[in-house]
Design a protein around this motif. Sequence first.
Motif, PDB file in Angstrom:
ATOM      1  N   SER A  57       2.140 -54.926 -12.286  1.00 56.13           N
ATOM      2  CA  SER A  57       3.363 -55.219 -13.020  1.00 56.13           C
ATOM      3  C   SER A  57       4.376 -54.095 -12.955  1.00 56.13           C
ATOM      4  N   LEU A  58       3.929 -52.909 -12.540  1.00 60.87           N
ATOM      5  CA  LEU A  58       4.820 -51.757 -12.530  1.00 60.87           C
ATOM      6  C   LEU A  58       5.242 -51.359 -11.129  1.00 60.87           C
ATOM      7  N   GLN A  59       4.668 -52.032 -10.129  1.00 62.39           N
ATOM      8  CA  GLN A  59       5.033 -51.680  -8.767  1.00 62.39           C
ATOM      9  C   GLN A  59       6.470 -52.094  -8.495  1.00 62.39           C
ATOM     10  N   HIS A  60       7.114 -51.304  -7.635  1.00 64.48           N
ATOM     11  CA  HIS A  60       8.498 -51.624  -7.285  1.00 64.48           C
ATOM     12  C   HIS A  60       8.731 -51.157  -5.864  1.00 64.48           C
ATOM     13  N   PRO A  61       9.481 -51.908  -5.067  1.00 60.73           N
ATOM     14  CA  PRO A  61       9.732 -51.490  -3.684  1.00 60.73           C
ATOM     15  C   PRO A  61      10.345 -50.096  -3.632  1.00 60.73           C
ATOM     16  N   HIS A 100      -1.678 -43.903 -11.278  1.00 57.94           N
ATOM     17  CA  HIS A 100      -2.147 -45.002 -12.115  1.00 57.94           C
ATOM     18  C   HIS A 100      -1.037 -46.025 -12.310  1.00 57.94           C
ATOM     19  N   GLN A 101       0.184 -45.548 -12.559  1.00 51.37           N
ATOM     20  CA  GLN A 101       1.309 -46.450 -12.741  1.00 51.37           C
ATOM     21  C   GLN A 101       1.564 -47.288 -11.494  1.00 51.37           C
ATOM     22  N   SER A 102       1.526 -46.640 -10.352  1.00 48.13           N
ATOM     23  CA  SER A 102       1.826 -47.354  -9.115  1.00 48.13           C
ATOM     24  C   SER A 102       0.734 -48.351  -8.763  1.00 48.13           C
ATOM     25  N   GLU A 143       6.217 -50.168 -20.825  1.00 48.01           N
ATOM     26  CA  GLU A 143       7.661 -50.430 -20.776  1.00 48.01           C
ATOM     27  C   GLU A 143       8.347 -49.757 -19.595  1.00 48.01           C
ATOM     28  N   LEU A 144       7.614 -48.967 -18.808  1.00 51.18           N
ATOM     29  CA  LEU A 144       8.224 -48.193 -17.732  1.00 51.18           C
ATOM     30  C   LEU A 144       7.946 -48.807 -16.372  1.00 51.18           C
ATOM     31  N   THR A 145       8.945 -48.741 -15.505  1.00 47.86           N
ATOM     32  CA  THR A 145       8.812 -49.189 -14.129  1.00 47.86           C
ATOM     33  C   THR A 145       9.101 -48.005 -13.207  1.00 47.86           C
ATOM     34  N   LEU A 146       8.161 -47.663 -12.360  1.00 50.38           N
ATOM     35  CA  LEU A 146       8.386 -46.560 -11.429  1.00 50.38           C
ATOM     36  C   LEU A 146       9.527 -46.890 -10.476  1.00 50.38           C
ATOM     37  N   LEU A 172      19.374 -53.267 -16.539  1.00 48.01           N
ATOM     38  CA  LEU A 172      19.737 -54.032 -17.725  1.00 48.01           C
ATOM     39  C   LEU A 172      18.502 -54.609 -18.405  1.00 48.01           C
ATOM     40  N   HIS A 173      17.426 -54.751 -17.631  1.00 44.08           N
ATOM     41  CA  HIS A 173      16.225 -55.380 -18.165  1.00 44.08           C
ATOM     42  C   HIS A 173      14.991 -54.488 -18.072  1.00 44.08           C
ATOM     43  N   ALA A 174      14.976 -53.553 -17.156  1.00 42.24           N
ATOM     44  CA  ALA A 174      13.815 -52.670 -16.979  1.00 42.24           C
ATOM     45  C   ALA A 174      14.199 -51.233 -17.303  1.00 42.24           C
ATOM     46  N   THR A 175      13.206 -50.468 -17.743  1.00 44.54           N
ATOM     47  CA  THR A 175      13.402 -49.040 -17.987  1.00 44.54           C
ATOM     48  C   THR A 175      12.714 -48.281 -16.856  1.00 44.54           C
ATOM     49  N   ALA A 176      13.497 -47.571 -16.070  1.00 36.47           N
ATOM     50  CA  ALA A 176      12.986 -46.908 -14.871  1.00 36.47           C
ATOM     51  C   ALA A 176      12.495 -45.506 -15.191  1.00 36.47           C
TER      52      ALA A 176
END
Length: 346
Positions: free
Chosen positions: A18-22, A12-14, A197-200, A30-34
């Motif tokens: 807004s939460l997708q990441h390469p 669901h997160q992926s 608030e989380l980024t995968l 410094l700006h995102a919480t992984a």
Amino acid sequence: MSHPHWQTFLQHQSAEPSLQHPTNAAPDLLHATALVSLDDRVVLEVRGPDSEKFLQGQTSASTAHATSTIAPPTVFCTPKGRAIANAQLIKAAPECYWLLLERSIADALHQHLAKYAAFYKAELTLRDDLTIAGIAGQHTLETLGAQIPELPQAGWGVRVRVDEELAITRHPHDMTRLILIAPEERLATLCQTMSAELTLAPATLWQRLDIEAGLLWLDELQREKWLPQMFNWEALAGISFKKGCYTGQEVVARAHYRGQVKKRLMRLSMSGDQAPAAGTEVSDAASDKGLGEVVSSAPAGNDHVELLAVLTLKDDMPALAINGQPAHMLPLPYALERLDPETLLD
């Protein structure tokens, strides 16, 4: 090992744009919480009336240092002092300890400890029902603190909720990073409340953070290759020289007091985006003579790789090379000297 609730949450997160990441990069902490799913970690549980007594005779940490607020690093050795596995010792409940360690080496440690556990009222169980994840970033405490109060504030700190089988422990690094351990449905629910608030992020991010912290978790390839000091475990408060006997203690203590440790874990960098595999030789660039081997590596952005290697140290270290490419020494974030785990309790 099947964790459907956790996998559903990750999927669901992926799926959230807004939460997708390469997958080959890491977010700006410094700006995102992984959020990193740590599938390469597992808990080996030691439970029973004799669990404390049993572990006291096997582990380099004193069980007295595993408290409601501290989860010390530890190592288990052969009688010859060679490290079988290193772990974090978490007191999960009365008469129950969790050993957090690298998954590929867990079976070997289980088998080793089982030989001794037969003489104690202590049961060993690999807790595959528990899910493990890492959260890292400048705002980690703020993000998680809204859900769980009294989070650990320093490295090797811990917060345990016995009734939920939930443990949150903090690992060394300049950047705040926490490891969460819980049954998979509980962990999925907890992370869902913070999902905005989380980024995968990929597992290589956590590996890079361990490298930056000078922290090696032994895997099956490295089992019984080194004394604990060769991967700087005493500099990370992983060896108590005051607790008394444990399997391999005499050899470990002798090496320390006689200054016989010539190999050390060092941090290196090299250009490129291809991380060398564990076991790759590190050599003298001029003579091509082998000086050690890579034990962990990860891409670090800006077309370079950071890695940890166990090297034979010399008074005048030569220029280094890996696969014919220059490799450069980086400073470790700690001094190469004994740090007594008793200081964690101060």
